[in-house]
Design a protein around this motif. Structure first.
Motif: not given
Lengths: 502, 289
Positions: A259-260, A317, A319-321, A470-471, A473-474, A477, A479
């Protein structure tokens, strides 16, 4: 031929009884006079001899006997002046603190000091402490201080150093406090001064499902031509991750906290160090002389983050949260066959009220890259009890902090908390028994601690960690690219470092 | 009995005091902080007046723009759906039918749940690993190896859906109370004149209902702009920055980075935008009169 049992006459019995009592009196008297007044000998439950323990926790560990503990009467006397005072304790709601909370009424009964014990989640602890410091409200007297907050707190003067407390109030300092007996004492210092009393030390461990490793040993050998054992290298780890993912419904071969959030930065640092240590470690420990650019966005750093992202396909899946809370729940739910995870959650895996994998989990040190075998691979955490500089009850707070870490009690707490406290507690029979019962937890912690690196205790560290969220997290994900993320991270860190170390 | 002219003011004093304490004073502190450099992590750095520096940072901060864009997207989509569905439900429940009381009560349940609890409930239902909604979506072949809250393209829509579930009953309640208070005569006259249902709705119900609709819209608009709890619990502003609305952005700057100066500037800017937009809507309503 039958033999009649020998009868013991009354006279013989009396002679034996007198001899036993006399021996007892002599041993008791000898023990009494051998021990300095005000102290008592600690003997392990079920034994009659004073124990000597050897620890190998850190390079500085020494062979230390558990000799003395401070008796209850000392605490009662020291606290006499403060009876009736109310102190507030703020800590993180993780198993070690929840275990400690059960013992708080004993302290209240002994000293007459009332303790309001508040345990809340990690982010909330930080927010509450900072708000309390900023407004100088002194709501909390005893504070849980994570190593990564220590530099900021101490640098800002928010904490009253415990070293000063020891100097100013020798009458309130446990005669058997023995600071050198604590694991990772250096990590509680800021500018060579002890600011917090070591509370708990732990770090990432390798968690694995013993039952699944047994169940699938044959299948794994067929597929990979080797035994399914605890991996020593990341290559072996990746094979196992691939093997277990999807082997059963809702089963995954890797665990991540992506998670970010601060949790992601911790995860990233593990892999970052795994690839870059000792170079990263060397630079990491001396930011004041260098910049982040060229280190955190170097080619090996890019490789490390790409590898971290690559492994996410073997994690659930969700795990991103995940932060550590959700990751812990996933482990307890039985979704994970193996993975890196914080050691302070270990014993919750054995609690049937929250875990479906009781007695199925084993622990070990996390594997390393074959090309960088001596790298410091995992985050270590060393938190301490801090005393609020604004507190009006510093003395009572100091007594409470010491009481929770006193010799004799530390081992009792450690065996239930599943983290490291005092070096002298490590070989306590109760802790050793817990080690066997709980999947070699303490052995794994000691082994893993050789490869831990601890966060910096500079005032900027907390801000740097937040700026990294933030970096990263992006990037995880998808982005932005890994390179873009690390460039952004490096530039943010440099901005912070340049401000403080122009 | 002769009443003193100051007596009403004396009775109002406690309310004034409270209003000043919790509304006016914090606003001026916010105003002061937004023009200062104030880092809580570094109290040694003097808290100095920096003029418009924080607002200049805001103008050139792509993260803030991104957060604003996400907020506007969220507000427009969520409030539009809430208004449309709320109006439809209000019309439905304005006519008596069997079981209406029970249905109305059920409809109002989401309203009594605190936003934080709503977030926690939906967080469990949308959990990518074991949430019931994710399970149903998986069984339909959707979001395989993923979930609506972890896919950056659908995370904001998931939050919109949660907000619609939570706040549509509020819109329905306001509009329904307006409908029930409408005079009967114009409707009876329209019936006698042979107006169709649509004509009655378009030419009588809607014009008479514009005030309750506007009140519902303004309240929802202002609240949606400030959404925090549900997003914080469900996605925390992620994945990446997909649901990072301005309130989450401000919180992270003010209480994660502890940059209270810049955080205050963003909060003030958000307040300014809300006031401007609400005033504009109110003016439009007055003109249409």
């Amino acid at each position: 031929m039958s033999q009649e049992p020998k009868k013991v006459g009354r006279r013989i019995f009396l002679n034996y009884a007198i001899a036993v009592i006399a021996t007892g009196v002599i041993v008791g008297a000898a023990t009494y006079f051998a021990v300095p007044k005000g102290e008592v000998t600690v003997t392990a439950p079920g034994t009659t001899v004073t124990k000597t323990v050897t620890t190998t926790v850190t390079e500085t560990s020494t062979t230390k006997p558990i000799t003395t503990v401070t008796p209850d009467s000392w605490w009662a006397d020291a606290a006499k002046k403060y009876a009736g005072t109310t102190i507030r304790v703020l800590t993180e709601s993780v198993p070690p603190s929840l275990i400690l909370q059960k013992y708080v009424p004993e302290f209240e009964k002994l000293t007459g000091i009332k303790v309001e014990f508040e345990a809340t989640y990690y982010d909330d602890v930080y927010a509450k402490e900072m708000a309390d410091f900023a407004a100088h409200t002194a709501i909390y007297d005893v504070l849980y201080v994570e190593i990564e907050w220590l530099g900021a707190y101490a640098g800002a003067g928010y904490l009253f150093p415990v070293e000063d407390m020891m100097k100013d109030h020798p009458e309130l300092t446990d005669p058997n406090l023995d600071p050198d007996d604590f694991v990772a004492l250096e990590q509680r210092k800021f500018k060579n001064k002890l600011y917090t009393l070591p509370y708990e030390t732990f770090g990432y461990l390798y968690y694995y499902r013993k039952d699944l490793f047994e169940k699938y040993a044959g299948d794994f050998k067929k597929e990979y031509g080797r035994d399914l054992t605890v991996p020593k290298t990341m290559e072996e780890y990746e094979d196992i991750a691939k093997f277990f993912t999807g082997r059963e419904p809702n089963l995954y071969g890797h665990l991540a906290q992506a998670k970010t959030h601060n949790a992601l930065v911790c995860d990233w640092q593990n892999f970052h160090c795994m690839f870059g240590s000792p170079e990263y470690e060397k630079n990491f420990l001396d930011w004041s002389k260098m910049r982040a650019s060229g280190v955190v966005n170097s080619s090996w750093a890019i490789e490390a983050l790409e590898y971290y992202i690559k492994l996410l396909k073997y994690a659930p899946p969700g795990a991103l949260t995940y932060t550590w809370d959700e990751a812990g729940a996933a482990m307890q739910e039985g979704l994970i066959a193996q993975g890196p995870f914080w050691g302070d959650w270990a014993l919750s895996m054995f609690d049937p009220s929250v875990s479906k994998v009781v007695d199925k989990i084993g622990f070990a040190s996390f594997p390393r890259l074959s090309k960088n075998p001596n790298a410091k691979t995992m985050n270590g955490c060393a938190s301490g009890w801090g005393i609020n500089a604004d507190s009006k009850h510093k003395e009572a707070a100091w007594l409470f902090a010491q009481w929770t870490k006193r010799k004799g009690f530390d081992a009792i707490w450690m065996k239930d908390a599943g983290v490291l406290g005092r070096k002298s507690s490590v070989n306590d029979p109760a802790v050793q028994a817990a080690d066997k019962k709980f999947g070699n937890l303490f052995t794994a912690l000691l082994d893993a601690s050789k490869y831990y690196y601890f966060p910096l205790t500079i005032p900027e560290y907390s801000e740097m960690k937040t700026a990294a969220e933030e970096p990263l997290g992006l990037a995880v994900n998808g982005k932005i690219s890994v390179k873009e993320a690390l460039d952004m991270l490096a530039s943010r860190w440099d901005e912070i470092l340049k401000r403080s170390y122009p | 009995m002769k009443r003193s002219r100051s007596q009403p003011w004396i009775w109002l004093l406690p309310s004034f005091f409270l209003l000043i304490l919790v509304g006016i004073v914090p606003f001026f502190i916010l105003l002061y902080l937004s023009f200062s450099d104030y880092f809580l992590l570094y109290p040694d750095i003097p808290r100095v007046f920096v003029g418009l520096k924080n607002f200049r940072t805001l103008v050139f901060d792509p993260w803030t723009y991104n957060a604003l864009a996400t907020t506007f997207t969220f507000v427009i989509v969520a409030v539009a759906f809430e208004m449309a569905i709320g109006l439809g439900l209000a019309l439905l429940f304005s006519k008596p039918f069997k079981g209406i009381t029970l249905l109305r009560t059920i409809m109002l349940i989401p309203l009594v749940i605190a936003p934080l609890v709503t977030g926690l409930i939906w967080n469990q239902m949308l959990n990518p690993d074991f949430g019931i909604i994710t399970y149903l979506l998986h069984s339909l072949g959707l979001f395989l190896n993923s979930g609506p809250t972890i896919d950056p393209s659908t995370a904001l829509l998931s939050i919109v859906a949660v907000d619609i579930w939570h706040w549509t009953p509020f819109v329905m309640l306001i509009i329904l109370s307006g409908i029930l208070a409408l005079p009967k005569e114009p409707f009876e006259a329209a019936k006698i004149d042979g107006a169709s249902r649509w004509q009655t709705f378009r030419n009588i119900t809607l014009p008479l209902m514009r005030y309750p609709i506007m009140v519902a819209f303004l309240l929802r608009f202002m609240e949606a702009f400030k959404i925090f709890d549900e997003i914080w619990v469900i996605t925390g502003g992620g994945p990446g920055d997909a649901t990072r609305v301005v309130s989450i952005h401000t919180y992270k700057i003010a209480f994660y980075r502890w940059d209270l100066g810049y955080g205050s500037a963003i909060a003030l800017f958000l307040e300014y935008i809300t006031i401007i937009l609400c005033s504009a809507f109110y003016k439009i309503l007055q003109k249409s009169e």
